[in-house]
Structures are given as structure tokens and as C-alpha cells.
Design an enzyme around this catalytic site. Structure first.
Site, PDB file in Angstrom:
ATOM      1  CE1 TYR A 108      13.669  21.798  20.271  1.00 17.75           C
ATOM      2  CE2 TYR A 108      13.796  19.395  20.242  1.00 17.75           C
ATOM      3  CZ  TYR A 108      14.066  20.608  20.853  1.00 17.75           C
ATOM      4  OH  TYR A 108      14.743  20.619  22.047  1.00 17.75           O
ATOM      5  CD  GLU A 119      16.283  23.804  21.591  1.00 22.44           C
ATOM      6  OE1 GLU A 119      15.611  23.089  22.343  1.00 22.44           O
ATOM      7  OE2 GLU A 119      16.335  25.056  21.700  1.00 22.44           O
TER       8      GLU A 119
END
Length: 370
Positions: free
Chosen positions: A100, A185
Site C-alpha cells: 500500500y 493512492e
């Protein structure tokens, strides 16, 4: 302003961040063609919500026939309140590991924040804090190569992944700055055949900076009802309750929602009629609330710039045209209060002066309508 996944990935690719081959499709035939050209694909619903996979918004097709059948079932479906009109057909990835990474704005710290974790593929809120690497950015300095290397080391990455991740951090921050983003993101950031690739992407642009990006595709987020009220010029958000609400001012609207919940009710929406909405937009907004078919409607007005008699006229206009077939509770206080109350009383509508009393009455009427 949020960007769809395929739009966000297009910007990632422009900055040299690897993405899987893919294309946008809007028909079963288009999905079948994508499978023929790309091989097995993931068909991803293009909606501006998270958690698509768990909600059935990401499905895999191995053959053109399967792709057409899956697309037929997905197109037109409602996913978390949003109708699926397009799918992103992306080559299926043999993912070995998921990471992530994101760059966002920390409003408390008043500076950019880069976050990364070796636990990708899930909402970052669900990842234990001790598994998240956080680094604040000095905007005057930006993100230089050493910054990316420090984050890669903190994640325990080695060799090729170390180098690729360090380079990706720098590129992601460049996107954040150049696109005036509130959030960029990649989740998951996948390891495929020993290399990093963006398996998903989110990009939220600061609305205040849109004038600096005239070529950026505008995405109108919201349900059909939300878009309808926004066109009137009012702020509106759909909720999952059964008591429709209209109030003037964001603070008053939030207080009204709190009062409804305090008395055991469930608000169906947030509607801020603004500080000076005239009769016509107020009537249109109330008409939208009627169309929602709630169990009750609560109108809560504290008139300053807003005139209570204008609100009363809007209510009577809706009552005499489309009708108000559900219980209506009105609280009117402030500018031209006497005139507004008199207009409503003449039409047989009681007006309250106490917000708590009005909210409690709306909750009671909604429960009786069950």
C-alpha cells in the site's frame, strides 16, 4: 473531485508508474473483445466508492463468452448506491504480494503525508498502526530520492523492489503536486513477477484548484437525486434513513440530523437550503424530498437572511402542485416568522418554534407510518 480508476491510472502511466494493460468498456461486446485482445481480465465497475471487490464490483473473465456474460450482469447494476455504466477491463495479474502507498494532505500537521504498508489490498483504516510507515514532507523540499529509499528500507524491501519502490514514491509525490491532489493512492501496489505494478488507483483533486487544470475531465460525483439538488444550487447528501430533512445552513442541518437521531429516528438526507434561498429553489428542493417517498419530512428554518414567509410560500407551492402525501413537520423561527406561521396556519399546517419538539414529532410520525 474524485477520478475514476481508469483516469487515475492514465495519470500514473504518464508519470512512468507501471500499470496493467486495460481498456474501458460499456457493453458485453466490448468486454468480449477485451478478453480476446488481453487474455483473462478483471472487469472492474467504474464507480467512485471503495470496497468494490467485496460488493461484487470486480469479477474475472477467462474467455470472451464469459466476459460478455459478466459484463451483461454488471452493467446497470447498482453498487453502493451508484449505477455501473462503465467497466475497466484490465489484464488479470498473477499477484505475488500486495503493498500500500499513498500521498495525502494531513490537515492537522498542515503538510503532505506519505503512508506505506506491506499490508496492501485492504482499507488502510483496517491496518494496525504499527504496520504503517508514515513520513511527513516539507513542501519547500519535496520528496527527493533519499526519501523514497528511507521508506523502502522501513518496509524491509530488497534489491529490485527496493529500487522500484523508492522511485515510485518520488513519482507519486510529483503527481500529488502537479495535479493539486488531496489524495493519490495505490492499493494494492502489487508485486508481479518480482516487479511493482499499480493494481488499483485513486486520485482526488482539490476542487479549489480545478481552474488550473482545464484539460482535466470533470467527474460529477453523486446519485441522481444529489445531482438534481446540486443543479438547484443547494448542498445535498443522501443518507439511509426515512425522515427527509431540509434546514438552512450546514450547522443547522447537522444539528437537525443529530436531533432526529437523539429521539430514535433515522434521517434520510442532509439538505442545506442555504442562507438566502428564494421561494423557487426552496420549493424545488422540497419537491425532491417528496419524491424520495420518506415516512416524514422535517423542515427546520432559523431565519436570518432566509425569510420564514418565503419558506412558507415554498411549502404551500409544493402542497398545491405535486402535493405532500407524507407527514410534514415545520419549525420556523426568525425573520418574518409571524407572517410565515400565519401562512402555514391558514393552510392547516402547524409551525413549531422549538427544534427539539419538532424533531421529536417528526420521529413519532415516522414511526406511526410503519
Amino acid at each position: 473531485m474524485k477520478q475514476y480508476e481508469y483516469m487515475a491510472k492514465g495519470i500514473l502511466a504518464e508519470h512512468g508508474i507501471p500499470i496493467a494493460p486495460g481498456r474501458l468498456v460499456d457493453s458485453p461486446e466490448g468486454a468480449a473483445s477485451a478478453v480476446r485482445d488481453l487474455g483473462p481480465v478483471a472487469l472492474k465497475a467504474q464507480v467512485l466508492v471503495g470496497g468494490r471487490g467485496k460488493a461484487g464490483g470486480i469479477r474475472f473473465a477467462e474467455t470472451p463468452e464469459q466476459g460478455a456474460e459478466i459484463a451483461k450482469n454488471m452493467l446497470g447494476m447498482v453498487l453502493k448506491g451508484y449505477r455501473v455504466e462503465k467497466l475497466y477491463a484490465e489484464q488479470k495479474l498473477p499477484i505475488e504480494k500486495e503493498l500500500y502507498i499513498s500521498v495525502t494532505t494531513d490537515r492537522n500537521a498542515k503538510c503532505p503525508l506519505v503512508m506505506a504498508s506491506a499490508a496492501g489490498g485492504v482499507e488502510i483504516e483496517d491496518v494496525p498502526d504499527d504496520q504503517i510507515v508514515k513520513r511527513y514532507v516539507d513542501p519547500a523540499v519535496g520528496v527527493l530520492p533519499y526519501f523514497g529509499r528511507e521508506m523502502a528500507e522501513a518496509l524491509g524491501l530488497k534489491d529490485v523492489l527496493f529500487k522500484e519502490f523508492a522511485d515510485l514514491v518520488v513519482k507519486l509525490y510529483q503527481i500529488y503536486r502537479e495535479e493539486d491532489a488531496e489524495l493519490v493512492e495505490i492499493n494494492p501496489l502489487a508485486v508481479v513477477h518480482g516487479h511493482l505494478i499499480a493494481a488499483d488507483a485513486r486520485l482526488n483533486i482539490d476542487d479549489s484548484a480545478l481552474y488550473r487544470h482545464p484539460d482535466l475531465t470533470r467527474v460529477d460525483e453523486g446519485s441522481p437525486l444529489e445531482k438534481q439538488v446540486h443543479e438547484i444550487g443547494l448542498a445535498y447528501v443522501e443518507l439511509d434513513g426515512d425522515i427527509a430533512v431540509m434546514a438552512n445552513g450546514a450547522g443547522m442541518a447537522m444539528a437537525t440530523l443529530d436531533a432526529i437521531q437523539y429521539f430514535g429516528g433515522r434521517p434520510a438526507n442532509f439538505l442545506d437550503a442555504g442562507g438566502g434561498a428564494s421561494v423557487e429553489p426552496t420549493a424545488k428542493a422540497l419537491g425532491v424530498l417528496v419524491s424520495m417517498k420518506p415516512k416524514a419530512i422535517l423542515v427546520n428554518i432559523f431565519g436570518g437572511i432566509t425569510r420564514c414567509d418565503d419558506v412558507a410560500k415554498a411549502i404551500l407551492q409544493v402542497k398545491s402542485t405535486v402535493g405532500i402525501p407524507v407527514p410534514l413537520v415545520v419549525r420556523l423561527v426568525g425573520t418574518n416568522e409571524k407572517e410565515g406561521v400565519a401562512l402555514l396556519n391558514e393552510a392547516g399546517i402547524q409551525a413549531y418554534s422549538d427544534m427539539a419538539e419538532a424533531a421529536e414529532q417528526a420521529v413519532r410520525l415516522a414511526k406511526e407510518a410503519v
